[in-house]
Design an enzyme around this catalytic site. Structure first.
Site, PDB file in Angstrom:
ATOM      1  N   ARG A  61      26.346  49.053  99.220  1.00 12.70           N
ATOM      2  CA  ARG A  61      27.039  49.655  98.069  1.00 12.70           C
ATOM      3  C   ARG A  61      26.979  48.740  96.856  1.00 12.70           C
ATOM      4  O   ARG A  61      26.663  49.167  95.764  1.00 12.70           O
ATOM      5  CB  ARG A  61      28.503  49.928  98.442  1.00 12.70           C
ATOM      6  CG  ARG A  61      28.610  51.189  99.259  1.00 12.70           C
ATOM      7  CD  ARG A  61      30.035  51.615  99.500  1.00 12.70           C
ATOM      8  NE  ARG A  61      30.079  52.522 100.643  1.00 12.70           N
ATOM      9  CZ  ARG A  61      31.087  52.623 101.488  1.00 12.70           C
ATOM     10  NH1 ARG A  61      32.171  51.893 101.312  1.00 12.70           N
ATOM     11  NH2 ARG A  61      31.041  53.469 102.487  1.00 12.70           N
TER      12      ARG A  61
ATOM     13  N   ARG B 112      21.987  29.106 106.435  1.00 18.48           N
ATOM     14  CA  ARG B 112      21.986  29.667 107.775  1.00 18.48           C
ATOM     15  C   ARG B 112      21.613  28.625 108.830  1.00 18.48           C
ATOM     16  O   ARG B 112      21.882  28.812 110.020  1.00 18.48           O
ATOM     17  CB  ARG B 112      21.015  30.857 107.866  1.00 18.48           C
ATOM     18  CG  ARG B 112      19.552  30.476 108.011  1.00 18.48           C
ATOM     19  CD  ARG B 112      18.631  31.646 107.898  1.00 18.48           C
ATOM     20  NE  ARG B 112      17.296  31.332 108.389  1.00 18.48           N
ATOM     21  CZ  ARG B 112      16.416  30.556 107.775  1.00 18.48           C
ATOM     22  NH1 ARG B 112      16.725  29.981 106.634  1.00 18.48           N
ATOM     23  NH2 ARG B 112      15.230  30.355 108.315  1.00 18.48           N
TER      24      ARG B 112
END
Lengths: 153, 153, 153
Positions: free
Chosen positions: B34, B107
């Site tokens: 979104r 990460r």
């Protein structure tokens, strides 16, 4: 072992149905690859192909989550209830796949339904595990308190 | 069946936590879709979106491996140890997801840690299975030899 | 629990081998990312890289299906047979991975073989579950009918 087999036979049957459904989705991707001439290793092409490809990818992604929660809720809450929810979930995934193949909008209804079934299975698993770990000495008072709250309010 | 349930209840609890964590990651991808306006079936977009998408894809990819090795080591080595490693793994995956969402570099730390936990679980599973298949007649001499080696060197 | 452990030890061993094989595939993708300079989160690059990436993705996608059907057929049909099929499947996946890394054509032989082994495991699971649910009162007449058909034709 026979007693254990008895208590998971329905879960194993739903698992088998799920594997067959995933095999069906894989076969649909192969058909779509031929129809829209998208040869491996490519995964992008016309939107019609990409929708089928993503539909299968999404079902595949959720499959291990579904199996894990099906078995935990089936073993710790109730086998029959979990298996029935499992069949509902697989039915929703079938409608999701064909809805998504038709249009991106068409995936939403069955997707929301399948998510609701998964949340129900998660709730059953939580209930089953909580009642497993609750010491017997606590179970009776807790249940009485709940009964008292529900009758006096 | 009750005895079996007792010996897998912690594994089932960690499995449930893992499913909830995966549900959380899926929800983060929906939010990112979104925010960066990437509608399905597209999976490419700004790097911020792609990092979130790949973080979830990587966690999803490892989830079945994690579950398989959690259960094998928990059933054949020791339930409590396997469950504790499982929680460490899930914590590392949570930090991995948010680290990757922030930057590709972010990460790496949690990813290496989660890999180390997985290798530990694999080692426990190997030990558990070897000791299961080792005939009793062999176990005692082998253990004595090991003791002898450790006390004389 | 000891009896249960006995009846799944071979399935657990094949599961462990499968996890190690998947770890090997992941490591090959890391090597290919370095060799062809494709840094995460990117997943597209030269065809040589994309073939390795897709080979690993395809094996990963099938891994949960494989485990599910390995365990259902092993528990409900016969552990040793299922475990032997499992090893055949993992061997085919190893050849598939390296065949695909070499050329898109090279993946086909081992892929078809691995699919045939999966269908065999599915058939064993169906047989095992059907014979589990068939009431004892029905089993004897059905088996006699089958014997009669096979001796008179």
């Amino acid at each position: 072992m026979h007693g254990v087999r008895e208590e998971v036979a329905l879960l194993a049957t739903v698992t088998l149905c799920g594997v067959l459904l995933q095999a069906y989705f894989s076969w649909q991707v192969i058909i779509a690859r031929r129809r829209y001439r998208v040869s491996p290793p490519a995964t992008s092409g016309p939107p019609e192909f990409e929708r089928v490809f993503r539909a299968q990818a999404n079902c595949t992604e959720y499959f291990p989550l579904f199996l894990a929660i099906l078995w935990v809720s089936g073993v710790f809450f109730h086998q029959g209830t979990a298996a029935a929810c499992g069949l509902l979930y697989l039915g929703a995934r079938y409608r999701y796949f064909h809805g998504y193949a038709a249009s991106a909008q068409g995936r939403l209804g069955p997707l929301y339904f399948s998510a609701r079934v998964l949340w129900l299975l998660i709730a059953l698993a939580v209930l089953g595990l909580v009642s497993h770990f609750l010491p017997v000495s606590l179970k009776t008072p807790v249940l009485r308190k709940l009964q008292w709250l529900m009758t006096t309010r």
